[in-house]
Design a protein around this motif. Structure first.
Motif, mmCIF file in Angstrom:
data_model
loop_
_atom_site.group_PDB
_atom_site.id
_atom_site.type_symbol
_atom_site.label_atom_id
_atom_site.label_comp_id
_atom_site.label_asym_id
_atom_site.label_seq_id
_atom_site.Cartn_x
_atom_site.Cartn_y
_atom_site.Cartn_z
ATOM 1 N N GLY A 194 0.796 -1.206 0.000
ATOM 2 C CA GLY A 194 0.000 0.000 0.000
ATOM 3 C C GLY A 194 0.833 1.262 0.000
ATOM 4 O O GLY A 194 0.304 2.344 0.104
ATOM 5 N N SER A 195 2.130 1.126 -0.099
ATOM 6 C CA SER A 195 3.006 2.282 -0.094
ATOM 7 C C SER A 195 2.921 2.981 -1.447
ATOM 8 O O SER A 195 2.901 2.346 -2.487
ATOM 9 N N THR A 196 2.876 4.300 -1.423
ATOM 10 C CA THR A 196 2.743 5.044 -2.672
ATOM 11 C C THR A 196 3.944 5.937 -2.939
ATOM 12 O O THR A 196 3.847 6.887 -3.695
ATOM 13 N N SER A 197 5.080 5.643 -2.327
ATOM 14 C CA SER A 197 6.254 6.457 -2.588
ATOM 15 C C SER A 197 6.719 6.214 -4.024
ATOM 16 O O SER A 197 6.433 5.178 -4.623
ATOM 17 N N LYS A 198 7.442 7.157 -4.552
ATOM 18 C CA LYS A 198 7.946 7.020 -5.918
ATOM 19 C C LYS A 198 8.895 5.837 -6.021
ATOM 20 O O LYS A 198 8.884 5.108 -7.011
ATOM 21 N N GLN A 199 9.693 5.644 -4.984
ATOM 22 C CA GLN A 199 10.626 4.516 -5.002
ATOM 23 C C GLN A 199 9.865 3.196 -5.047
ATOM 24 O O GLN A 199 10.228 2.299 -5.803
ATOM 25 N N SER A 200 8.805 3.064 -4.281
ATOM 26 C CA SER A 200 8.044 1.808 -4.294
ATOM 27 C C SER A 200 7.326 1.610 -5.627
ATOM 28 O O SER A 200 7.195 0.478 -6.098
ATOM 29 N N GLN A 201 6.886 2.682 -6.250
ATOM 30 C CA GLN A 201 6.260 2.575 -7.573
ATOM 31 C C GLN A 201 7.277 2.117 -8.613
ATOM 32 O O GLN A 201 6.971 1.280 -9.463
ATOM 33 N N VAL A 202 8.490 2.649 -8.539
ATOM 34 C CA VAL A 202 9.545 2.243 -9.474
ATOM 35 C C VAL A 202 9.893 0.778 -9.262
ATOM 36 O O VAL A 202 10.039 0.010 -10.224
ATOM 37 N N ILE A 203 9.997 0.355 -8.005
ATOM 38 C CA ILE A 203 10.313 -1.044 -7.715
ATOM 39 C C ILE A 203 9.219 -1.957 -8.247
ATOM 40 O O ILE A 203 9.505 -3.011 -8.829
ATOM 41 N N ALA A 204 7.959 -1.577 -8.086
ATOM 42 C CA ALA A 204 6.852 -2.395 -8.598
ATOM 43 C C ALA A 204 6.933 -2.524 -10.115
ATOM 44 O O ALA A 204 6.703 -3.612 -10.665
ATOM 45 N N LEU A 205 7.257 -1.432 -10.799
ATOM 46 C CA LEU A 205 7.392 -1.478 -12.260
ATOM 47 C C LEU A 205 8.552 -2.383 -12.678
ATOM 48 O O LEU A 205 8.432 -3.169 -13.616
ATOM 49 N N LEU A 206 9.670 -2.252 -11.978
ATOM 50 C CA LEU A 206 10.854 -3.018 -12.350
ATOM 51 C C LEU A 206 10.703 -4.502 -12.017
ATOM 52 O O LEU A 206 11.341 -5.343 -12.641
ATOM 53 N N LYS A 207 9.871 -4.844 -11.039
ATOM 54 C CA LYS A 207 9.677 -6.245 -10.676
ATOM 55 C C LYS A 207 8.698 -6.945 -11.612
ATOM 56 O O LYS A 207 8.629 -8.168 -11.615
ATOM 57 N N SER A 208 7.951 -6.185 -12.398
ATOM 58 C CA SER A 208 7.034 -6.823 -13.348
ATOM 59 C C SER A 208 7.872 -7.584 -14.375
ATOM 60 O O SER A 208 9.026 -7.258 -14.632
ATOM 61 N N GLY A 209 7.294 -8.598 -14.965
ATOM 62 C CA GLY A 209 8.041 -9.453 -15.883
ATOM 63 C C GLY A 209 8.647 -8.706 -17.057
ATOM 64 O O GLY A 209 9.749 -9.006 -17.500
ATOM 65 N N ALA A 210 7.937 -7.713 -17.571
ATOM 66 C CA ALA A 210 8.407 -6.977 -18.737
ATOM 67 C C ALA A 210 9.439 -5.915 -18.385
ATOM 68 O O ALA A 210 10.188 -5.464 -19.251
ATOM 69 N N GLY A 211 9.501 -5.495 -17.134
ATOM 70 C CA GLY A 211 10.402 -4.419 -16.760
ATOM 71 C C GLY A 211 9.812 -3.075 -17.133
ATOM 72 O O GLY A 211 8.604 -2.951 -17.350
ATOM 73 N N ALA A 212 10.650 -2.060 -17.215
ATOM 74 C CA ALA A 212 10.174 -0.716 -17.537
ATOM 75 C C ALA A 212 11.242 0.028 -18.315
ATOM 76 O O ALA A 212 12.430 -0.107 -18.059
ATOM 77 N N SER A 213 10.770 0.833 -19.258
ATOM 78 C CA SER A 213 11.690 1.676 -20.026
ATOM 79 C C SER A 213 11.922 2.971 -19.267
ATOM 80 O O SER A 213 11.206 3.297 -18.315
ATOM 81 N N MET A 214 12.922 3.723 -19.697
ATOM 82 C CA MET A 214 13.207 5.007 -19.071
ATOM 83 C C MET A 214 12.008 5.944 -19.194
ATOM 84 O O MET A 214 11.677 6.661 -18.252
ATOM 85 N N ALA A 215 11.331 5.922 -20.334
ATOM 86 C CA ALA A 215 10.164 6.785 -20.534
ATOM 87 C C ALA A 215 9.066 6.454 -19.526
ATOM 88 O O ALA A 215 8.407 7.358 -18.981
ATOM 89 N N GLN A 216 8.850 5.174 -19.241
ATOM 90 C CA GLN A 216 7.832 4.787 -18.265
ATOM 91 C C GLN A 216 8.229 5.233 -16.858
ATOM 92 O O GLN A 216 7.382 5.701 -16.089
ATOM 93 N N LEU A 217 9.494 5.099 -16.524
ATOM 94 C CA LEU A 217 9.962 5.506 -15.203
ATOM 95 C C LEU A 217 9.858 7.021 -15.027
ATOM 96 O O LEU A 217 9.505 7.510 -13.951
ATOM 97 N N ILE A 218 10.152 7.771 -16.081
ATOM 98 C CA ILE A 218 10.037 9.225 -16.028
ATOM 99 C C ILE A 218 8.580 9.630 -15.849
ATOM 100 O O ILE A 218 8.258 10.534 -15.075
ATOM 101 N N GLU A 219 7.678 8.930 -16.532
ATOM 102 C CA GLU A 219 6.251 9.242 -16.438
ATOM 103 C C GLU A 219 5.714 8.995 -15.031
ATOM 104 O O GLU A 219 4.944 9.786 -14.491
#
Length: 136
Positions: A67-92
């Motif tokens: 339930g944490s909504t910090s930017k760091q936790s959002q980035v970690i959630a994106l990076l842990k997904s199977g597809a990963g994340a591009s720089m554009a997604q992380l910036i967004e």
């Protein structure tokens, strides 16, 4: 020798007293005075908010909190997904400039939290993802 107006206005440097600096007049802090100082008020108090509790439990951010909504936790959630994340997604998601996102990946995720962040280039796009460390 006759005194003129120009020589009377100038004091003789040999006859004047040297000025004493303020540092010499102030009492020095001896080790006994510093050691006997009262502890800060914050040292003994209980945390009054949830954010203070989280800061004590996770000194470098709430990376694994649900339930944490910090930017760091959002980035970690994106990076842990199977597809990963591009720089554009992380910036967004974060609203940061690219060098800030890269710095967060390098310092907070890799160095402080010890996460294994992998970078792959797919079709000219850099994809970041967190992978499990291979056990030896």
């Amino acid at each position: 020798m006759k005194r003129t107006a120009s020589t009377a206005a100038k004091p003789n440097s040999a006859k004047t007293k040297p000025k004493t600096s303020v540092a010499k007049l102030a009492p020095s802090r001896s080790p006994s005075r510093v050691a006997g100082a009262a502890p800060s008020k914050k040292a003994g108090r209980q945390p009054s908010s949830k954010s203070e509790l989280v800061a004590q439990a996770h000194p470098y951010g709430a990376a694994s909190g649900e339930g944490s909504t910090s930017k760091q936790s959002q980035v970690i959630a994106l990076l842990k997904s199977g597809a990963g994340a591009s720089m554009a997604q992380l910036i967004e998601v974060t609203g940061w400039v690219p060098h800030t996102v890269r710095a967060m990946i390098s310092t907070a995720l890799r160095k402080r939290l010890g996460l294994n962040v992998e970078l792959k280039v797919e079709d000219g796009v850099r994809i970041y993802r967190i992978v499990e460390a291979a056990s030896q």
